[in-house]
Design an enzyme around this catalytic site. Sequence first.
Site, mmCIF file in Angstrom:
data_model
loop_
_atom_site.group_PDB
_atom_site.id
_atom_site.type_symbol
_atom_site.label_atom_id
_atom_site.label_comp_id
_atom_site.label_asym_id
_atom_site.label_seq_id
_atom_site.Cartn_x
_atom_site.Cartn_y
_atom_site.Cartn_z
ATOM 1 N N PRO A 285 -1.539 5.965 -0.673
ATOM 2 C CA PRO A 285 -0.820 5.394 0.469
ATOM 3 C C PRO A 285 -1.091 3.906 0.650
ATOM 4 O O PRO A 285 -2.243 3.466 0.692
ATOM 5 C CB PRO A 285 -1.346 6.207 1.661
ATOM 6 C CG PRO A 285 -1.646 7.538 1.066
ATOM 7 C CD PRO A 285 -2.179 7.240 -0.308
ATOM 8 N N CYS A 286 -0.003 3.141 0.743
ATOM 9 C CA CYS A 286 -0.139 1.684 0.753
ATOM 10 C C CYS A 286 -0.163 1.095 2.152
ATOM 11 O O CYS A 286 -0.453 -0.073 2.319
ATOM 12 C CB CYS A 286 1.008 1.061 -0.051
ATOM 13 S SG CYS A 286 2.648 1.494 0.569
ATOM 14 N N GLN A 287 0.135 1.901 3.169
ATOM 15 C CA GLN A 287 0.206 1.349 4.520
ATOM 16 C C GLN A 287 -1.074 0.660 4.985
ATOM 17 O O GLN A 287 -1.020 -0.341 5.706
ATOM 18 C CB GLN A 287 0.578 2.456 5.525
ATOM 19 C CG GLN A 287 2.006 2.943 5.387
ATOM 20 C CD GLN A 287 2.108 4.060 4.362
ATOM 21 O OE1 GLN A 287 1.154 4.365 3.675
ATOM 22 N NE2 GLN A 287 3.288 4.663 4.258
ATOM 23 N N PHE A 289 -2.888 -1.378 3.573
ATOM 24 C CA PHE A 289 -2.976 -2.750 3.092
ATOM 25 C C PHE A 289 -1.677 -3.519 3.275
ATOM 26 O O PHE A 289 -1.569 -4.658 2.865
ATOM 27 C CB PHE A 289 -3.356 -2.756 1.609
ATOM 28 C CG PHE A 289 -4.649 -2.054 1.337
ATOM 29 C CD1 PHE A 289 -5.819 -2.466 1.927
ATOM 30 C CD2 PHE A 289 -4.678 -0.968 0.484
ATOM 31 C CE1 PHE A 289 -7.015 -1.814 1.674
ATOM 32 C CE2 PHE A 289 -5.870 -0.317 0.219
ATOM 33 C CZ PHE A 289 -7.031 -0.739 0.819
#
Length: 565
Positions: A285-287, A289
């Site tokens: 999950p990139c949220q 960063f």
Amino acid sequence: AGQDETVRDEAIRMIKSGRALQARELRGLKRDIALAKAAVEGTLDDRRRRAFRNAAARKARDKALAAADAWLDSLHALTEEVCTIAQLEEEDSSVHQIGRVEAVAPRAAELLKDLPDLVDPEFITASREGFNRGWSGTYSALQAIAKEKVYYKEHYGDGEPWQATYTFNSSLQWQLAWAFGYDDDSGTSSAVKRMREAGDTPLDVPVGVYGHKAPTVLEICAGAGGQAIGLEAAGFKHVGLVEVDKDAAATLRHNGKHWPVIEADLRDADLSQFVGIDLLAGGVPCQPFSQAGKRKGAADERDLFPKAMKLIRELKPKAVMLENVTGALQASNAMHRLRILARMAALGYDAEWRILSGPDFGLPQKRRRAILVGFRRGIMHRFSWPEPLAKKAPTVGEALYDLMAANGWAHVDEWKERANGYAPTIIGGSQKKGGIDLAQPKSRETWRELGVDPGHYAKAAPDRDAPRDHMPKLTLEMMARLQGFRDDWQLQGSNLQKFRQIANAFPPAMAQAVGLSILRALTGYKVDLEKEQKRLHRKSLNLKAVPNHVDPYPSDWDGEELAAG
């Protein structure tokens, strides 16, 4: 600067790709390039003799190498005599070389007697290669010669009783000669195969690209399959795809019917069955960063990097590829990023971060992703970041022209000229996002300059009578194409869920590019990315839908075509 030209050129190419090449990696690079040269030129494999000398040195350092060399010289002389016997037997099988066999038997017995003082028994038994090869095969051949059991009985003839004859066991010469780098099959392809089976990786040997066993990959946070498409096109075989979202998991099952999809929360999934896989990959999950979110970083409950690190420790993959947004490399996340690198180093992995850009790999979108690639020690020296394609990526207008013209819009050519650029990054994959919206405020103007309304989405292409100044919204199919999905890739779930899957995806073209670079590091095979991109767009054959083959020609067919029907 003091390296061989081939090694130097390869090292410079790696540095140009963005690698932080370590000085110690040159040793591995030099070795693998030398292996490739030896395989192509048919150079004798001296590693076997060196392995024996090293084993002797480990057992008894005092004068061990001199004794080992003397033993190997005696073995070489015995091997020459056995080869002579085999040749004489071949020339005249009716006259057996009994006297010669009796003469070499005591020499073989002497070699067997001295062997335990030189190397440990485990060295002999652990070095089996293929059928009756390796030091264990050499040992067996010495035993047979010492006992003068060098002939085997054969029967021939059609009637009864069969006639009997004795034939010299010529495989003995190959079992002995193996120790000095000789093989009964010494072609380049076979030589490379033996090297790979022994754990050595010659670089860029010109043999069949897919002649090797496909490396395995376990993919976590698999989403709608963008990364999976790319890795499969690069030559990897999926042993599992873990995805918690039910709609994304349904997309994976619907399109990749051969993929073993595991619908589960990564934090609860038991993946112990995948110990020893070749590659652990995923878009965690990139949220945490993302520059668009609240930027909680490591404090965000959606941060699955700790779980990924735990999987690396438990599964011990040869390679790791984790994809994230570029915010992961921002200064505000520096400590968390460095903790990840330090953790991987503690687990025995060399690793690097790098930002890759979509247009470099044929994507009509300015999508930039941060990629973490790591390898178990001893592999990283074969890895280079993928080089940008020579061919320029299509513009938004070129990529979407046929879809935008689907309903006969009279001014589509003018729109194509206006859309003469690359799209901003498609965002909006968070489950907390309530609607379909292509952009944040700062990228809306870029979309409008391309002739695209970034608000919401369209259900169909513009009508024929849409005015010249019409600014169309994109359909979900258009968004998917900008991400690099094949047109036949069918997303599952509501339109909002489909949009989230598209926005979250790691574009297949970018995944394939990194995958091919990892493949080369694992196997030594270098693949032309320009050519291999075609594999991304091949549709799988539905063989279940094809009826069983029936020969259309009767057995007495005279060569003329049958009449229609």
